[in-house]
Design a protein around this motif. Sequence first.
Motif, mmCIF file in Angstrom:
data_model
loop_
_atom_site.group_PDB
_atom_site.id
_atom_site.type_symbol
_atom_site.label_atom_id
_atom_site.label_comp_id
_atom_site.label_asym_id
_atom_site.label_seq_id
_atom_site.Cartn_x
_atom_site.Cartn_y
_atom_site.Cartn_z
ATOM 1 N N PHE A 86 29.435 -10.914 -28.294
ATOM 2 C CA PHE A 86 29.126 -11.604 -27.041
ATOM 3 C C PHE A 86 28.877 -10.652 -25.929
ATOM 4 O O PHE A 86 28.278 -10.873 -24.974
ATOM 5 C CB PHE A 86 30.082 -12.752 -26.734
ATOM 6 C CG PHE A 86 29.320 -14.089 -26.929
ATOM 7 C CD1 PHE A 86 28.499 -14.625 -25.986
ATOM 8 C CD2 PHE A 86 29.211 -14.658 -28.180
ATOM 9 C CE1 PHE A 86 27.637 -15.872 -26.433
ATOM 10 C CE2 PHE A 86 28.690 -15.768 -28.545
ATOM 11 C CZ PHE A 86 28.021 -16.186 -27.494
ATOM 12 N N SER A 87 29.863 -9.460 -26.029
ATOM 13 C CA SER A 87 29.830 -8.598 -24.727
ATOM 14 C C SER A 87 28.438 -7.839 -24.619
ATOM 15 O O SER A 87 28.347 -7.169 -23.781
ATOM 16 C CB SER A 87 31.233 -7.700 -24.715
ATOM 17 O OG SER A 87 31.182 -7.293 -26.022
ATOM 18 N N VAL A 89 25.406 -9.069 -25.937
ATOM 19 C CA VAL A 89 24.043 -9.709 -25.790
ATOM 20 C C VAL A 89 23.280 -9.553 -24.476
ATOM 21 O O VAL A 89 24.205 -9.644 -23.523
ATOM 22 C CB VAL A 89 24.136 -11.139 -26.172
ATOM 23 C CG1 VAL A 89 24.572 -11.136 -27.836
ATOM 24 C CG2 VAL A 89 25.304 -11.823 -25.521
ATOM 25 N N PRO A 90 22.303 -9.429 -24.270
ATOM 26 C CA PRO A 90 21.419 -9.201 -23.071
ATOM 27 C C PRO A 90 21.217 -10.534 -21.950
ATOM 28 O O PRO A 90 20.220 -11.081 -21.902
ATOM 29 C CB PRO A 90 20.111 -8.463 -23.407
ATOM 30 C CG PRO A 90 19.802 -9.287 -24.672
ATOM 31 C CD PRO A 90 21.100 -9.362 -25.244
ATOM 32 N N GLY A 91 22.626 -11.147 -21.749
ATOM 33 C CA GLY A 91 22.533 -12.313 -20.693
ATOM 34 C C GLY A 91 22.095 -11.869 -19.307
ATOM 35 O O GLY A 91 21.128 -12.795 -18.958
ATOM 36 N N ALA A 92 22.292 -10.805 -18.946
ATOM 37 C CA ALA A 92 22.031 -10.173 -17.670
ATOM 38 C C ALA A 92 20.628 -10.088 -17.605
ATOM 39 O O ALA A 92 19.834 -10.377 -16.663
ATOM 40 C CB ALA A 92 22.641 -8.931 -17.259
ATOM 41 N N LEU A 94 18.222 -11.476 -19.267
ATOM 42 C CA LEU A 94 17.679 -12.757 -19.528
ATOM 43 C C LEU A 94 17.421 -13.542 -18.185
ATOM 44 O O LEU A 94 16.446 -13.866 -17.654
ATOM 45 C CB LEU A 94 18.447 -13.664 -20.518
ATOM 46 C CG LEU A 94 17.838 -15.215 -20.608
ATOM 47 C CD1 LEU A 94 16.333 -15.137 -21.217
ATOM 48 C CD2 LEU A 94 18.768 -16.062 -21.266
ATOM 49 N N TYR A 95 18.309 -13.341 -17.355
ATOM 50 C CA TYR A 95 18.629 -14.025 -16.122
ATOM 51 C C TYR A 95 17.656 -13.349 -15.036
ATOM 52 O O TYR A 95 16.789 -13.998 -14.350
ATOM 53 C CB TYR A 95 20.202 -13.902 -15.454
ATOM 54 C CG TYR A 95 20.051 -14.153 -13.841
ATOM 55 C CD1 TYR A 95 20.086 -15.488 -13.641
ATOM 56 C CD2 TYR A 95 19.914 -13.046 -12.945
ATOM 57 C CE1 TYR A 95 19.810 -15.907 -12.299
ATOM 58 C CE2 TYR A 95 19.943 -13.596 -11.397
ATOM 59 C CZ TYR A 95 19.853 -14.660 -11.170
ATOM 60 O OH TYR A 95 19.719 -15.157 -10.051
ATOM 61 N N ALA A 120 17.766 -6.633 -27.320
ATOM 62 C CA ALA A 120 17.943 -7.333 -28.576
ATOM 63 C C ALA A 120 17.433 -7.032 -29.814
ATOM 64 O O ALA A 120 18.208 -7.019 -30.623
ATOM 65 C CB ALA A 120 16.978 -8.789 -28.339
#
Lengths: 145, 259
Positions: A86-87, A89-92, A94-95, A120
């Motif tokens: 989880f640290s 994954v490209p959450g930023a 995506l936003y 990803a």
Amino acid sequence: MILIETLISFGATICFAVLFSAPKKELPFCGCTGALGWLVYEALVQDGVSKVLASMAATAALTILARCFAVIRQNPVTVYLLTGIFSLVPGAGLYYTTYYLFIGDRYQLAVKGLETFEIAGAIVFGIIFGFALPQRLFHRLRRGD
Amino acid sequence: MAYTREVLTLAVEIGEMMLRNGAEIYRTEDTLKRILEAYQIEQFDVYVLSNGIFASANEGSSDACSMVRQVPFGDVNLGRIASINQLTRDICSEVCSPAQARKRLEECVKETPYPLWLILLCCGLGSAGFCYLFGGNLTDCLVTVPIGMLERALLLFLTRQKTSKSLTNVICSASAALMSSLVIGTGLALHPDKIIIGAIMQLFPGIALTTSIRDFYNGDYLSGTIHLIDALLTALCISVGVCLSILLIRYLGGGVIRL
């Protein structure tokens, strides 16, 4: 600085492991995989390596550590891998992709969108490399235990 | 109950539990085969998909039986996967009769989960942690804690109401972005983007993505594709949610609040 971030990554990973009901005894180990992932990623990025390559190396390192824990602690590798990843994954990404899509900045959209996709993809290859090592190597850990 | 049937039912139920709680296909299939072998079923076939299990045993003889299970996507529960793993290990080392194994399987289901307050707290702290990792400052992190907790509470509420998964994700990410922008409106925190990133991290389909990769790696292309589509759809829903709330803020705020 990087040490503080690693510690925070450790804590955040444990918090997210609780969300996925990881067993209590395994929480610190889940935290370690998350922390290692972030440590490798941040160290490489600060060294001037691209984000994509750093993500791949970090994921591979994290996967290998998860496999070590799985053998030593006799648990499915899933427990450590899913929480640790989880640290990275490209959450930023995506936003920001969403944001630039929304405000219509096509140049930034292309840059961020591609980067998110590449990260990803890098995670995919990182995991594949991590699993490509033969299981025999890991069985030695048990004997030493 | 005939022995074959009893063993096959047990094996399929264990498999169902693994799939439901987020194990990957290869491991589920492998576990089923090992259990059936351990209980001396000589001839069997097992086929596992991300949403279903097909299994048959002793097809040629008089006690032939086969089973199909439909397994909807459930919440990931790593604790259960770990305890089922232990159960399978015991079955394979032949210290556990089918009846005992069934009893232990029921105990696995009953294992007490983490209390609600702890889950909410962890959600808040985890979100804050990711907010910091992605470049937020201390104030941003403090603001992210309640946002993450509220978002989780909303998520749990919607799940209990049996709202569809896509809609749940849209609503949750929209509410997270909305709350972040409201906080920005008060002038307390400075980086709305970091707060939103921290808050949407808990919705991010990291698990679906990882499971999908592992399914592909093991050659389970169909299940891998299903998980991949699940991951992409979830990401899309998060995007839509964030977009919606930015739209709303723009419309209502009339340019006062800049995101």
